[in-house]
Scaffold this motif. Sequence first.
Motif, PDB file in Angstrom:
ATOM      1  N   ALA A   1       0.790  -1.234   0.000  1.00  0.00           N
ATOM      2  CA  ALA A   1       0.000   0.000   0.000  1.00  0.00           C
ATOM      3  C   ALA A   1       0.821   1.282   0.000  1.00  0.00           C
ATOM      4  O   ALA A   1       0.256   2.377  -0.073  1.00  0.00           O
ATOM      5  CB  ALA A   1      -0.950   0.019   1.201  1.00  0.00           C
ATOM      6  N   HIS A   2       2.146   1.192   0.103  1.00  0.00           N
ATOM      7  CA  HIS A   2       3.034   2.365   0.083  1.00  0.00           C
ATOM      8  C   HIS A   2       2.764   3.299   1.252  1.00  0.00           C
ATOM      9  O   HIS A   2       2.903   4.525   1.128  1.00  0.00           O
ATOM     10  CB  HIS A   2       2.909   3.144  -1.237  1.00  0.00           C
ATOM     11  N   ARG A   3       2.413   2.744   2.393  1.00  0.00           N
ATOM     12  CA  ARG A   3       2.143   3.530   3.591  1.00  0.00           C
ATOM     13  C   ARG A   3       2.229   2.613   4.805  1.00  0.00           C
ATOM     14  O   ARG A   3       2.153   1.400   4.680  1.00  0.00           O
ATOM     15  CB  ARG A   3       0.794   4.240   3.522  1.00  0.00           C
ATOM     16  N   ASN A   4       2.408   3.212   5.963  1.00  0.00           N
ATOM     17  CA  ASN A   4       2.477   2.476   7.220  1.00  0.00           C
ATOM     18  C   ASN A   4       1.156   2.579   7.979  1.00  0.00           C
ATOM     19  O   ASN A   4       0.509   3.634   7.947  1.00  0.00           O
ATOM     20  CB  ASN A   4       3.557   3.072   8.134  1.00  0.00           C
ATOM     21  N   PHE A   5       0.781   1.517   8.657  1.00  0.00           N
ATOM     22  CA  PHE A   5      -0.214   1.642   9.717  1.00  0.00           C
ATOM     23  C   PHE A   5      -0.035   0.537  10.740  1.00  0.00           C
ATOM     24  O   PHE A   5       0.610  -0.489  10.483  1.00  0.00           O
ATOM     25  CB  PHE A   5      -1.650   1.759   9.203  1.00  0.00           C
ATOM     26  N   ALA A   6      -0.598   0.775  11.923  1.00  0.00           N
ATOM     27  CA  ALA A   6      -0.732  -0.240  12.956  1.00  0.00           C
ATOM     28  C   ALA A   6      -2.218  -0.362  13.251  1.00  0.00           C
ATOM     29  O   ALA A   6      -2.882   0.648  13.512  1.00  0.00           O
ATOM     30  CB  ALA A   6       0.046   0.148  14.214  1.00  0.00           C
TER      31      ALA A   6
END
Length: 406
Positions: A300-305
């Motif tokens: 997704a070309h992004r970070n999340f938690a």
Amino acid sequence: MILYWLLYYWYRFRSGKEISTVGRTKTVPAFGAQVKSLSFAFASCQRWDEGFYTAYKHMAQEELDLVFHLGDYIYENKIGPTGGVRNVSLPPVHNNQTVTLSQYRLRYSLHKTDPDLQAAHVNFPWVVSSDDHEVENNYADDISEYGVSLEDFLAQRAAVYQAFYENLPLRSTSIPNGPDMLLYRKLTYGNLAQFNVLDTRQYRDDQIKTITPTEETMDPNRTMLGQEQERWLLNNLGNSTVTWNVLAQQIIMAQADHDSGPNMIIGNDLWDGYAGARKRLFSEIKERKVKNLVVLTGDAHRNFAAELKENFDDPDSATIGTEFLGTSITSGKDGVDMDSLGMAWLAANPHMKFHNSQRGYVSCNLTNERWLTDFRVVPYVTKPGAPISTRASFVVENNRPGLQEA
């Protein structure tokens, strides 16, 4: 108590008069061995013409036991004569969409000229999987996104998997069979962790045609993993005796509503487009009382938690696991700390606890008591030499599903 030794091996390759740099790898602890800790990183999405692989330079300086690459090691796109942001002179052969075996081989050789990528390969053993851009964007099983005929697409897939196997560290069980390649597999690290490496491309049903949920989205007969892979996964999880049960896979598993208002907009290529299959998977995981489920994701070309909920529409429903989405190495160019999609996600999805859309990788350290995740980011990739920092850190405690910011 089962004792274990980690054995280092040094290796190099020879082709004609050419001899490669010496690389280093090491063994994993035996099944059931009492392991105190494990450190690894995971990464994905390294479009060569959109940035420098500086994140790998920093990764190579860490003390890691292994690296997971979750897909999009190469991209199928045309690359112009100046190599995009790299501003180098490339021959015209690169200015073509990859379709043939010779083109895929050439694309891997181009990516592997990067010294920072080489450094990460030299220092650590890698566990690799494939997403879509190794073949073409958003393909599903034998269905081409670009309308390629079945016969031509299967020939293309055969070329893809041959080049993939030739260029990346894989077991002999993954030797391609024409257009098919066995990529899902299990790796156990003593008594500490079981890694189930999934394949979310070769066996899935075609994507739905809308970006809003439909009856088709919730159809329990639709599949992301295919029946055989799903049975294999649930059997692994149900029989697991390790502390951490990990899925290393490609696309976002948590619900990711893109609209902060009353409507719901989804990514039809993600697990949201296969919500019925996800519900079935979560129900089986709950029935088997799988503990300490952690999902590692790329694409997704992004970070999340995020926390994985039994019912994403009910924030108070049970948390059955945790998902860490890792950003790209370069794809999407420099990125920003927060963008409009990130703001919409955090507003619409209370199970998401963190978002960032810079470039980088994710570093994880495991013990029997806790899991620590560091989101490592660089401020730019469109020029070399970027520093790295830890943007956020999260802890998951043994037998306490859910996220705590470190």
